[in-house]
Design an enzyme around this catalytic site. Structure first.
Site, mmCIF file in Angstrom:
data_model
loop_
_atom_site.group_PDB
_atom_site.id
_atom_site.type_symbol
_atom_site.label_atom_id
_atom_site.label_comp_id
_atom_site.label_asym_id
_atom_site.label_seq_id
_atom_site.Cartn_x
_atom_site.Cartn_y
_atom_site.Cartn_z
ATOM 1 N N ALA A 98 0.796 -1.229 0.000
ATOM 2 C CA ALA A 98 0.000 0.000 0.000
ATOM 3 C C ALA A 98 0.828 1.279 0.000
ATOM 4 O O ALA A 98 0.299 2.355 -0.269
ATOM 5 C CB ALA A 98 -0.946 0.004 1.208
ATOM 6 N N ARG A 120 9.035 -2.301 -13.373
ATOM 7 C CA ARG A 120 10.053 -2.322 -14.433
ATOM 8 C C ARG A 120 10.823 -1.014 -14.528
ATOM 9 O O ARG A 120 10.314 0.042 -14.192
ATOM 10 C CB ARG A 120 9.365 -2.545 -15.796
ATOM 11 C CG ARG A 120 8.916 -3.953 -16.012
ATOM 12 C CD ARG A 120 8.554 -4.177 -17.461
ATOM 13 N NE ARG A 120 7.320 -3.507 -17.853
ATOM 14 C CZ ARG A 120 6.990 -3.233 -19.117
ATOM 15 N NH1 ARG A 120 7.812 -3.536 -20.103
ATOM 16 N NH2 ARG A 120 5.837 -2.654 -19.385
ATOM 17 N N ILE A 139 -2.009 -7.859 -8.826
ATOM 18 C CA ILE A 139 -1.481 -6.845 -9.744
ATOM 19 C C ILE A 139 0.010 -7.056 -10.014
ATOM 20 O O ILE A 139 0.511 -6.754 -11.090
ATOM 21 C CB ILE A 139 -1.717 -5.435 -9.142
ATOM 22 C CG1 ILE A 139 -3.217 -5.158 -9.038
ATOM 23 C CG2 ILE A 139 -1.042 -4.352 -9.987
ATOM 24 C CD1 ILE A 139 -3.571 -3.923 -8.209
ATOM 25 N N ASN A 184 3.567 -7.961 -11.096
ATOM 26 C CA ASN A 184 4.038 -8.578 -12.340
ATOM 27 C C ASN A 184 5.157 -9.590 -12.100
ATOM 28 O O ASN A 184 5.827 -9.504 -11.083
ATOM 29 C CB ASN A 184 4.559 -7.479 -13.277
ATOM 30 C CG ASN A 184 3.455 -6.933 -14.153
ATOM 31 O OD1 ASN A 184 2.641 -7.681 -14.666
ATOM 32 N ND2 ASN A 184 3.433 -5.615 -14.320
ATOM 33 N N ASP A 235 -4.927 -2.826 -19.321
ATOM 34 C CA ASP A 235 -4.872 -3.065 -20.769
ATOM 35 C C ASP A 235 -6.185 -2.645 -21.430
ATOM 36 O O ASP A 235 -6.189 -2.081 -22.523
ATOM 37 C CB ASP A 235 -4.583 -4.546 -21.045
ATOM 38 C CG ASP A 235 -3.277 -4.984 -20.401
ATOM 39 O OD1 ASP A 235 -2.298 -4.230 -20.499
ATOM 40 O OD2 ASP A 235 -3.252 -6.069 -19.793
ATOM 41 N N HIS A 248 -1.102 -10.594 -19.640
ATOM 42 C CA HIS A 248 -0.707 -9.213 -19.362
ATOM 43 C C HIS A 248 0.791 -9.021 -19.565
ATOM 44 O O HIS A 248 1.533 -8.760 -18.626
ATOM 45 C CB HIS A 248 -1.114 -8.804 -17.941
ATOM 46 C CG HIS A 248 -0.606 -7.444 -17.564
ATOM 47 N ND1 HIS A 248 -1.072 -6.297 -18.163
ATOM 48 C CD2 HIS A 248 0.355 -7.046 -16.708
ATOM 49 C CE1 HIS A 248 -0.424 -5.251 -17.664
ATOM 50 N NE2 HIS A 248 0.454 -5.678 -16.786
ATOM 51 N N MET A 286 -2.684 2.877 -13.361
ATOM 52 C CA MET A 286 -2.854 1.528 -12.802
ATOM 53 C C MET A 286 -3.726 1.560 -11.554
ATOM 54 O O MET A 286 -4.568 0.688 -11.348
ATOM 55 C CB MET A 286 -1.486 0.908 -12.490
ATOM 56 C CG MET A 286 -1.587 -0.505 -11.925
ATOM 57 S SD MET A 286 -2.423 -1.635 -13.071
ATOM 58 C CE MET A 286 -3.669 -2.355 -12.018
#
Ligand code: NAI
Length: 338
Positions: free
Chosen positions: A34, A106, A142, A144, A175, A202, A253
């Site tokens: 969070a 990323r 969520i 990745n 997306d 995704h 997001m």
């Protein structure tokens, strides 16, 4: 009165008491991660959601500050903060919905799969916590690479003997949000009027927008189809490069996660006809997981829709998507099994 400040705990208890006596109905939602780039604006958006009565904010750093900040908003949800692994159990106990944006994002030049090494372990730990403390909760994942973290979560839940495929949902809403925006730009209409199904997974080529099924019915030239498909598949990279090392999409997001969480809560409440795309345990293709439209209800993803008619371009895209998806799914399963 100054002493009121010391009685924050009692005040919170009084408000919960009031709810227990028939006050505003609502759901208990936890956000794990969070204090992060997604987590913070998502906490804000969940705090203003009238379907949320209790909001738990968990992170391994900085959650007390985010909690103090968000808790001052004069909306209904009671906010509580939890810091570090020893508080994970209290953060999760009693939750109806757990949203997980924990993990590293990323940087330029990285694929989502490059995040696997770090995020796989984080997702495993957090899902073990869910299995122990709120095994009946709906999970919105969520972190990745979603194509691998959802299979990881499923294996953790199977090991714990609590796996219910309907309650585990990989969040691909961003997306769809991007697809709606970019398609609306090309059509010259308001994005709120556009609905683009995005299926597959995704990451890169696994993100498969079905432009032949856009609502309102629209036709696109070969160039437009190519441009839109590429832009939707690389929307994440567009943001990563623009942020130049400062992370990936966080604000769009958080919006997408809040939209999806709200749909899950509307489903839990028993509202009919709540449909969103999500990456779920699925029999739509030969792969064990796949993103399609799903109908959200009291039990989570209660109905999984078929792909519908695809054109030739989409059929070729589907084959490409499935090849990459198969590997990412297996990688996730192996992480827990081996
Ligand atoms: P961030 O680095 O800003 O925040 C991540 C937060 O997770 C940090 O506050 C960190 O302390 C926390 N964290 C790390 N380990 C944890 C643990 N064991 N338990 C609880 N919290 C922990 O990253 P950001 O930008 O918020 O992204 C989070 C994740 O969401 C990344 O994996 C990113 O790739 C993914 N993402 C997914 C998207 C999707 O469409 N599904 C879109 C954008 C990002």
């Amino acid at each position: 009165h100054p002493s009121n400040f010391k009685e924050g705990g009692d005040v919170v208890l009084k408000r919960e008491d009031c709810r227990a006596k028939g006050g505003a109905p609502g759901f208990k939602v936890a956000i794990l991660g969070a204090a992060g780039g997604i987590g913070q604006p998502l906490a804000l958006l969940m705090k203003i959601n009238p379907l949320v009565s209790v909001l738990h904010l968990y992170d391994v750093v900085n959650s007390p500050g985010v909690t103090a900040d968000v808790s001052h908003m004069d909306t209904g949800a009671v906010v509580r903060g939890f810091l570090g692994q020893p508080q994970l159990e209290s953060a999760l106990t009693g939750m109806d919905l757990v949203v997980i944006p924990a993990g590293v994002p990323r940087k330029p030049g990285m694929t989502r799969d490059d995040l696997f090494k770090i995020n796989a372990g984080i997702v495993r730990t957090l899902c073990e916590g869910v299995a122990k403390s709120c095994p009946g909760a709906i999970v919105n994942l969520i972190s990745n690479p979603v194509n691998s973290t959802v299979p990881i979560a499923a294996e953790v839940f199977k090991k714990a003997g609590i796996y219910d495929p309907k309650r585990l949902l990989g969040v691909t809403t961003l997306d769809v949000v991007r697809a709606n925006t970019f398609v609306a730009e090309v059509l010259g209409v308001d994005p709120r009027e556009v609905d683009v199904p995005v299926v597959g997974g995704h990451a890169g080529v696994t993100i498969l927008p079905l432009l032949s099924q856009v609502k309102p019915p629209s036709s696109f030239s070969a160039e437009e189809t190519e441009y839109l498909t590429n832009r939707i598949q690389n929307g994440g990279t567009e943001v990563v490069e623009a942020k130049a090392g400062a992370g990936s999409a966080t604000l769009s997001m958080a919006y997408a996660a809040a939209k999806f969480a709200n749909a899950c809560l509307r489903g839990l409440k028993g509202e009919g006809g709540v449909v969103e795309c999500a990456f779920v345990d699925s029999q739509v293709t030969e792969l064990p997981f796949f993103a399609t439209k799903v109908r959200l209800g009291r039990g989570g993803a209660e109905e999984i829709y078929q792909l519908g008619p695809l054109n030739e371009y989409e059929r070729a895209g589907l084959e490409k998507a499935k090849r990459e998806l198969a590997e990412s799914i297996q990688k996730g399963i192996n992480f827990i099994k081996k």
